[in-house]
Design a protein around this motif. Structure first.
Motif, PDB file in Angstrom:
ATOM      1  N   TRP A   1      10.831 -99.082 -76.018  1.00 54.81           N
ATOM      2  CA  TRP A   1      11.869 -98.368 -75.292  1.00 54.81           C
ATOM      3  C   TRP A   1      12.996 -98.036 -76.249  1.00 54.81           C
ATOM      4  O   TRP A   1      13.199 -98.699 -77.268  1.00 54.81           O
ATOM      5  CB  TRP A   1      12.382 -99.170 -74.097  1.00 54.81           C
ATOM      6  CG  TRP A   1      12.995-100.498 -74.445  1.00 54.81           C
ATOM      7  CD1 TRP A   1      12.366-101.705 -74.471  1.00 54.81           C
ATOM      8  CD2 TRP A   1      14.340-100.738 -74.835  1.00 54.81           C
ATOM      9  NE1 TRP A   1      13.240-102.683 -74.844  1.00 54.81           N
ATOM     10  CE2 TRP A   1      14.467-102.114 -75.063  1.00 54.81           C
ATOM     11  CE3 TRP A   1      15.458 -99.940 -74.998  1.00 54.81           C
ATOM     12  CZ2 TRP A   1      15.664-102.700 -75.471  1.00 54.81           C
ATOM     13  CZ3 TRP A   1      16.655-100.509 -75.394  1.00 54.81           C
ATOM     14  CH2 TRP A   1      16.741-101.884 -75.618  1.00 54.81           C
ATOM     15  N   CYS A   2      13.695 -96.969 -75.945  1.00 56.63           N
ATOM     16  CA  CYS A   2      14.863 -96.595 -76.731  1.00 56.63           C
ATOM     17  C   CYS A   2      15.914 -96.007 -75.795  1.00 56.63           C
ATOM     18  O   CYS A   2      15.585 -95.404 -74.768  1.00 56.63           O
ATOM     19  CB  CYS A   2      14.509 -95.612 -77.839  1.00 56.63           C
ATOM     20  SG  CYS A   2      13.782 -94.088 -77.243  1.00 56.63           S
ATOM     21  N   LYS A   3      17.157 -96.240 -76.155  1.00 55.32           N
ATOM     22  CA  LYS A   3      18.271 -95.756 -75.350  1.00 55.32           C
ATOM     23  C   LYS A   3      19.183 -94.935 -76.246  1.00 55.32           C
ATOM     24  O   LYS A   3      19.582 -95.393 -77.326  1.00 55.32           O
ATOM     25  CB  LYS A   3      19.049 -96.932 -74.755  1.00 55.32           C
ATOM     26  CG  LYS A   3      20.212 -96.504 -73.871  1.00 55.32           C
ATOM     27  CD  LYS A   3      21.007 -97.678 -73.375  1.00 55.32           C
ATOM     28  CE  LYS A   3      20.269 -98.374 -72.272  1.00 55.32           C
ATOM     29  NZ  LYS A   3      21.067 -99.383 -71.570  1.00 55.32           N
TER      30      LYS A   3
ATOM     31  N   GLU B   1      11.088 -92.307 -67.825  1.00 53.23           N
ATOM     32  CA  GLU B   1      12.517 -92.168 -68.081  1.00 53.23           C
ATOM     33  C   GLU B   1      13.311 -92.919 -67.015  1.00 53.23           C
ATOM     34  O   GLU B   1      13.016 -92.827 -65.823  1.00 53.23           O
ATOM     35  CB  GLU B   1      12.937 -90.704 -68.097  1.00 53.23           C
ATOM     36  CG  GLU B   1      14.400 -90.542 -68.467  1.00 53.23           C
ATOM     37  CD  GLU B   1      14.781 -89.149 -68.910  1.00 53.23           C
ATOM     38  OE1 GLU B   1      15.935 -88.991 -69.341  1.00 53.23           O
ATOM     39  OE2 GLU B   1      13.943 -88.228 -68.842  1.00 53.23           O
TER      40      GLU B   1
ATOM     41  N   THR C   1       4.664 -92.387 -70.396  1.00 55.39           N
ATOM     42  CA  THR C   1       6.059 -92.296 -70.793  1.00 55.39           C
ATOM     43  C   THR C   1       6.922 -92.170 -69.550  1.00 55.39           C
ATOM     44  O   THR C   1       6.616 -91.382 -68.655  1.00 55.39           O
ATOM     45  CB  THR C   1       6.277 -91.080 -71.716  1.00 55.39           C
ATOM     46  OG1 THR C   1       5.364 -91.157 -72.817  1.00 55.39           O
ATOM     47  CG2 THR C   1       7.700 -91.033 -72.242  1.00 55.39           C
TER      48      THR C   1
ATOM     49  N   TYR D   1      12.485 -96.123 -62.891  1.00 59.54           N
ATOM     50  CA  TYR D   1      11.933 -95.136 -63.816  1.00 59.54           C
ATOM     51  C   TYR D   1      11.049 -94.127 -63.084  1.00 59.54           C
ATOM     52  O   TYR D   1      10.426 -94.462 -62.078  1.00 59.54           O
ATOM     53  CB  TYR D   1      11.059 -95.838 -64.863  1.00 59.54           C
ATOM     54  CG  TYR D   1      11.831 -96.691 -65.842  1.00 59.54           C
ATOM     55  CD1 TYR D   1      12.220 -96.194 -67.083  1.00 59.54           C
ATOM     56  CD2 TYR D   1      12.183 -97.990 -65.521  1.00 59.54           C
ATOM     57  CE1 TYR D   1      12.919 -96.974 -67.980  1.00 59.54           C
ATOM     58  CE2 TYR D   1      12.884 -98.783 -66.412  1.00 59.54           C
ATOM     59  CZ  TYR D   1      13.254 -98.264 -67.643  1.00 59.54           C
ATOM     60  OH  TYR D   1      13.944 -99.053 -68.522  1.00 59.54           O
TER      61      TYR D   1
ATOM     62  N   VAL E   1       4.591-101.859 -75.652  1.00 53.03           N
ATOM     63  CA  VAL E   1       5.724-101.199 -75.006  1.00 53.03           C
ATOM     64  C   VAL E   1       6.785-100.922 -76.063  1.00 53.03           C
ATOM     65  O   VAL E   1       6.975-101.706 -76.996  1.00 53.03           O
ATOM     66  CB  VAL E   1       6.322-102.062 -73.866  1.00 53.03           C
ATOM     67  CG1 VAL E   1       6.822-103.398 -74.367  1.00 53.03           C
ATOM     68  CG2 VAL E   1       7.438-101.314 -73.136  1.00 53.03           C
TER      69      VAL E   1
ATOM     70  N   GLN F   1      17.475 -93.258 -71.396  1.00 53.36           N
ATOM     71  CA  GLN F   1      16.560 -94.300 -71.843  1.00 53.36           C
ATOM     72  C   GLN F   1      15.139 -93.899 -71.483  1.00 53.36           C
ATOM     73  O   GLN F   1      14.877 -93.460 -70.363  1.00 53.36           O
ATOM     74  CB  GLN F   1      16.904 -95.640 -71.196  1.00 53.36           C
ATOM     75  CG  GLN F   1      15.988 -96.766 -71.659  1.00 53.36           C
ATOM     76  CD  GLN F   1      16.505 -98.117 -71.246  1.00 53.36           C
ATOM     77  OE1 GLN F   1      17.670 -98.421 -71.412  1.00 53.36           O
ATOM     78  NE2 GLN F   1      15.617 -98.947 -70.718  1.00 53.36           N
TER      79      GLN F   1
ATOM     80  N   GLU G   1       7.290-108.573 -70.553  1.00 55.39           N
ATOM     81  CA  GLU G   1       7.402-107.918 -71.854  1.00 55.39           C
ATOM     82  C   GLU G   1       7.807-108.968 -72.877  1.00 55.39           C
ATOM     83  O   GLU G   1       8.731-109.749 -72.633  1.00 55.39           O
ATOM     84  CB  GLU G   1       8.446-106.798 -71.814  1.00 55.39           C
ATOM     85  CG  GLU G   1       8.064-105.655 -70.905  1.00 55.39           C
ATOM     86  CD  GLU G   1       9.095-104.549 -70.849  1.00 55.39           C
ATOM     87  OE1 GLU G   1       8.804-103.545 -70.189  1.00 55.39           O
ATOM     88  OE2 GLU G   1      10.193-104.676 -71.451  1.00 55.39           O
TER      89      GLU G   1
ATOM     90  N   TYR H   1       4.527 -96.942 -72.649  1.00 57.02           N
ATOM     91  CA  TYR H   1       3.520 -97.997 -72.572  1.00 57.02           C
ATOM     92  C   TYR H   1       2.180 -97.447 -73.038  1.00 57.02           C
ATOM     93  O   TYR H   1       1.761 -96.382 -72.590  1.00 57.02           O
ATOM     94  CB  TYR H   1       3.353 -98.490 -71.128  1.00 57.02           C
ATOM     95  CG  TYR H   1       4.532 -99.252 -70.576  1.00 57.02           C
ATOM     96  CD1 TYR H   1       4.634-100.627 -70.756  1.00 57.02           C
ATOM     97  CD2 TYR H   1       5.520 -98.612 -69.852  1.00 57.02           C
ATOM     98  CE1 TYR H   1       5.703-101.335 -70.228  1.00 57.02           C
ATOM     99  CE2 TYR H   1       6.589 -99.315 -69.323  1.00 57.02           C
ATOM    100  CZ  TYR H   1       6.675-100.672 -69.521  1.00 57.02           C
ATOM    101  OH  TYR H   1       7.726-101.375 -69.000  1.00 57.02           O
TER     102      TYR H   1
ATOM    103  N   LYS I   1      10.957 -95.254 -71.850  1.00 60.98           N
ATOM    104  CA  LYS I   1      10.027 -96.360 -72.114  1.00 60.98           C
ATOM    105  C   LYS I   1       8.637 -95.784 -72.242  1.00 60.98           C
ATOM    106  O   LYS I   1       8.245 -94.926 -71.453  1.00 60.98           O
ATOM    107  CB  LYS I   1      10.042 -97.336 -70.936  1.00 60.98           C
ATOM    108  CG  LYS I   1      10.589 -98.663 -71.258  1.00 60.98           C
ATOM    109  CD  LYS I   1      10.486 -99.612 -70.093  1.00 60.98           C
ATOM    110  CE  LYS I   1      11.056-100.921 -70.550  1.00 60.98           C
ATOM    111  NZ  LYS I   1      11.030-101.931 -69.538  1.00 60.98           N
TER     112      LYS I   1
ATOM    113  N   PHE J   1      16.952-100.170 -79.168  1.00 62.34           N
ATOM    114  CA  PHE J   1      15.513 -99.991 -78.983  1.00 62.34           C
ATOM    115  C   PHE J   1      14.837-101.344 -79.084  1.00 62.34           C
ATOM    116  O   PHE J   1      15.388-102.300 -79.630  1.00 62.34           O
ATOM    117  CB  PHE J   1      14.910 -98.995 -79.988  1.00 62.34           C
ATOM    118  CG  PHE J   1      14.811 -99.515 -81.405  1.00 62.34           C
ATOM    119  CD1 PHE J   1      13.687-100.195 -81.843  1.00 62.34           C
ATOM    120  CD2 PHE J   1      15.855 -99.317 -82.293  1.00 62.34           C
ATOM    121  CE1 PHE J   1      13.592-100.669 -83.143  1.00 62.34           C
ATOM    122  CE2 PHE J   1      15.776 -99.792 -83.590  1.00 62.34           C
ATOM    123  CZ  PHE J   1      14.648-100.466 -84.015  1.00 62.34           C
TER     124      PHE J   1
END
Length: 159
Positions: free
Chosen positions: A82-84, A47, A45, A155, A80, A71, A108, A75, A73, A94
């Motif tokens: 992700w959310c914001k 950020e 995980t 990240y 994968v 946000q 991706e 994996y 992410k 997302f």
């Protein structure tokens, strides 16, 4: 009496001969290599902490993400997500799909996402980036058609 002593000596020799042997250097090296592979992978995980803007493949501007939004992410071995978090709409951004990375490149392929992202995915499902990966940090860098760096999302590992 001699036969009892001889039997006792043989039993003791067998006991000591069957004792676990210490691990070899090869076993230790294999374990260390395996650990390094796990910690230097995308699995986990992450950020988003900031961005870089590039000009002529050189960072010309950088800014933090903490004042804009949050946000994250995640994996797994092959997926994968992700959310914001946006203050105006906590469910809007997302995406979910699969990924692979190799030799400094991350791809991706998104299957679905939020309403806005589904519109983007309808036009283009596959997103390609240059990847700079270390144990607890990575940068996914967008390239232009000529292979020049445009910007990156940066990240840090949080788990």
């Amino acid at each position: 009496m001699k036969s009892k002593s001889l039997i006792l000596v043989i039993i003791l020799m067998l006991v000591f001969a069957c004792k676990d042997q210490p691990k070899t250097d090869v076993d230790i090296t294999e374990q260390e290599t395996e650990t390094k592979k796990d910690t230097n992978s995308l699995k986990g995980t992450w950020e988003l902490v900031g961005f870089y803007n590039y000009n002529d493949n050189v960072v010309v501007d950088s800014f933090s993400n903490n004042t804009i939004s949050r946000q994250v992410k995640m994996y797994t071995d092959s997926k994968v997500m992700w959310c914001k978090l946006l203050k105006t709409d906590s469910i809007e951004f997302f995406g979910y799909g699969s990924y692979n990375y190799d030799d400094g490149h991350l791809t991706e392929v998104l299957d679905f996402g939020s309403a806005f992202m589904n519109e983007v995915i309808a036009e283009n499902k596959e997103f390609n980036f240059e990847l700079e990966l270390s144990e607890d940090r990575f940068e996914q860098i967008e390239l232009d058609d000529d292979g020049n760096k445009i910007y990156s999302e940066n990240y840090v590992r949080i788990e």
